[in-house]
Design a protein around this motif. Structure first.
Motif, PDB file in Angstrom:
ATOM      1  N   LEU A   1       4.371  14.009  -1.834  1.00  0.00           N
ATOM      2  CA  LEU A   1       4.715  12.654  -2.254  1.00  0.00           C
ATOM      3  C   LEU A   1       6.195  12.569  -2.597  1.00  0.00           C
ATOM      4  O   LEU A   1       6.778  13.513  -3.142  1.00  0.00           O
ATOM      5  CB  LEU A   1       3.882  12.246  -3.471  1.00  0.00           C
TER       6      LEU A   1
ATOM      7  N   GLN B   1       0.089   9.930   2.687  1.00  0.00           N
ATOM      8  CA  GLN B   1       0.149  11.384   2.498  1.00  0.00           C
ATOM      9  C   GLN B   1      -0.734  12.085   3.537  1.00  0.00           C
ATOM     10  O   GLN B   1      -1.871  11.682   3.781  1.00  0.00           O
ATOM     11  CB  GLN B   1      -0.323  11.747   1.097  1.00  0.00           C
TER      12      GLN B   1
ATOM     13  N   ASP C   1       0.600   8.098  -2.003  1.00  0.00           N
ATOM     14  CA  ASP C   1      -0.809   8.427  -2.184  1.00  0.00           C
ATOM     15  C   ASP C   1      -1.615   7.455  -1.332  1.00  0.00           C
ATOM     16  O   ASP C   1      -1.582   6.242  -1.546  1.00  0.00           O
ATOM     17  CB  ASP C   1      -1.176   8.287  -3.664  1.00  0.00           C
TER      18      ASP C   1
ATOM     19  N   ASP D   1       3.037  15.948   3.544  1.00  0.00           N
ATOM     20  CA  ASP D   1       2.057  16.322   2.532  1.00  0.00           C
ATOM     21  C   ASP D   1       2.582  16.230   1.099  1.00  0.00           C
ATOM     22  O   ASP D   1       1.810  16.344   0.150  1.00  0.00           O
ATOM     23  CB  ASP D   1       1.558  17.744   2.791  1.00  0.00           C
TER      24      ASP D   1
END
Length: 539
Positions: free
Chosen positions: A165, A85, A179, A163
């Motif tokens: 998920l 991320q 993550d 940015d």
């Protein structure tokens, strides 16, 4: 739609010990990053439908090159790209993801401890399926391909939202944004006794140096282990690392050192570097050299659940002090001496011949991944402190009382003219045969060589890995040119003196090494060749 772009080779794309590192402006040249990435993909076999991991340390240009790499991976036929991320993955976390996802490999976008920003450094490293840096036979093939490349290929697609998920598709290839921290933090909980660390009542100062480790340290130290908010300093990764040099040594982490040597210091202080694979360890009033840290961690690793069954072996790079060898001897396990570069540890770890590895350049790790791991070392230290109830200073003193002390320092001469550095090393190699028996002050040379390594797992041989001058009584000096810089040459001089049990075990390191420093200059002509009166950095 896949587009093909004609290109011509660049002649300066030979990967060093940790991939290709150059100034940002070099990577910003048209086709430069694309040529190297395409060369990697051309060399990788079995990529059709395979998983590729991509992430970096957040430095300037990180996001731009990730988008390029995603488009090129789609054109190369990969089935899935897993990306951290925000484009963030620490180097050890990237190794972990490669291993957990059974990926064919990964692109790690980092220049490690080098400065970041528009006028500073960038890098690309390829890691293979075991999660470790590509071995020499792969990097040599990549380099050969860079010299003949004529075109590169990329999907003609929009940027991926790094940015958010989840999964998206690029030309039939799945791109999964994960993550960056969760999988790594979960792995750490399987290795260490988080309950014991929480219950120990320790105070900690951790400097993330505005680099990649910030989110990992905040999640693990402050959230999962419950250390006070603010324990993690400089915890937000910045593209230029806040204008600082993210190298966890006593020069660039001076503020942390001053904290730990001052009134009311916390029990434990630590720092990590740009991409999260190095560490600095300081107790209240006691700095622990990376070489000593490796030995002390190995001697006490059984106190952590993940290592309660004992160690299979200990491996260290040749320039690292022999302190870890003495631990291996007492534990009756093998000790391995390898060239500098974590890729040399990978074969030993894969073969089950070693459990803990380390380098004097502040890198330590174990068989949990195939990279050195800064936070891993911090957590093992915390586990040892919690299990013993001792301070860092007490652990160090007890260790030296048991094994003796290897006084040790590294002197770095940075940005030396490359021709002058090559001349220095060439002259050194030319006098190796005549050095034994020669005296420099009170020191007499017992042996001298150019270190070569035969890998015990595959028989491969690496030569010219550093000039060693061994003195009678166990002292030594090692000379080596570093492969981690981006301009000029960095001459590293490693100085070591062994003081046995019963000797002077708590003297000033500079005092104990003074004779060896003088001998090193006399042997190599450092001042004459470098034009320097003193090193730029001493660690």
């Amino acid at each position: 739609m896949i587009r093909t772009v004609s290109t011509t080779p660049f002649t300066d794309q030979k990967p060093g010990t940790s991939g290709l590192r150059k100034k940002v402006k070099v990577f910003q040249q048209p086709n430069y990053a694309e040529n190297f990435i395409q060369s990697v993909f051309d060399v990788v076999s079995g990529k059709a439908g395979a998983t590729l991991v991509i992430g970096g340390d957040g430095r300037y240009l990180n996001r731009t090159v990730i988008q390029t790499a995603i488009r090129m991976a789609a054109a190369a036929g990969f089935g899935r790209v897993v990306v951290g991320q925000g484009g963030i993955l620490s180097t050890p976390a990237a190794s972990n993801v490669i291993r957990q996802r059974n990926a064919i490999g990964g692109l790690v976008l980092s220049a490690s401890h080098n400065p970041g920003g528009p006028d500073e450094d960038f890098g690309i490293k390829y890691n293979v399926a075991n999660g470790g840096p590509a071995p020499e036979k792969v990097t040599e093939a990549i380099h050969a391909r860079t010299l003949s490349i004529a075109e590169w290929h990329a999907a003609d697609s929009a940027d991926v939202d790094l940015d958010t998920l989840g999964e998206v598709t690029v030309e039939g290839m799945t791109v999964e944004v994960i993550d960056s921290v969760a999988d790594y933090a979960a792995l750490m909980e399987t290795l260490f006794d988080f309950d014991a660390i929480r219950a120990a009542g320790l105070t900690v100062a951790f400097d993330a140096m505005s680099a990649v480790t910030g989110p990992y340290a905040t999640e693990i130290l402050e959230r999962r282990l419950g250390f006070a908010p603010g324990t993690v300093r400089n915890g937000t990764p910045l593209e230029d690392f806040g204008g600082h040099h993210p190298d966890p040594n006593l020069v660039h982490a001076r503020a942390l050192y001053d904290t730990m040597m001052g009134e009311g210091a916390p029990d434990f202080g630590a720092a990590s570097d740009g991409d999260g694979d190095r560490n600095l360890i300081i107790g209240r009033g006691r700095f622990v050299t990376p070489s000593d840290s490796l030995a002390m961690l190995a001697a006490n690793a059984h106190l952590a659940p993940g290592y309660a069954g004992g160690l299979k072996g200990i491996a260290r790079s040749m320039p690292t002090s022999a302190a870890a060898d003495r631990v291996a001897e007492k534990l009756d396990i093998p000790a391995f001496e390898t060239p500098t570069g974590w890729k040399f540890f990978g074969n030993l770890l894969d073969a089950g011949m070693a459990t803990i590895c380390g380098e004097e350049s502040a890198g330590t790790g174990s068989d949990h991944v195939r990279e050195k791991d800064g936070l891993w070392a911090v957590l093992l230290w915390l586990n040892i402190l919690a299990a013993t109830g001792k301070s860092v200073d007490r652990i160090a003193r007890d260790h030296w009382a048991t094994y003796g002390r290897n006084y040790y320092a590294r002197h770095d001469y940075e940005g030396v003219d490359s021709a002058a550095a090559d001349t220095l090393m060439g002259e050194l190699r030319g006098k190796l045969a005549t050095l034994p028996g020669t005296s420099f002050g009170a020191l007499t040379v017992a042996a001298a060589d150019d270190f070569a390594y035969e890998d015990p797992t595959d028989g491969s041989v690496s030569r010219q890995q550093g000039v060693r001058v061994l003195f009678e009584g166990g002292s030594r000096v090692v000379f080596r040119l570093s492969g981690t810089g981006t301009s000029g040459a960095t001459l590293r001089v490693y100085l070591e003196r062994y003081e046995p049990v019963g000797g002077d075990l708590d003297a000033e390191t500079a005092t104990m090494l003074a004779e060896i420093v003088a001998a090193a200059d006399a042997i190599a002509g450092i001042r004459q060749h470098s034009g320097r009166e003193q090193p730029d950095v001493i660690t």
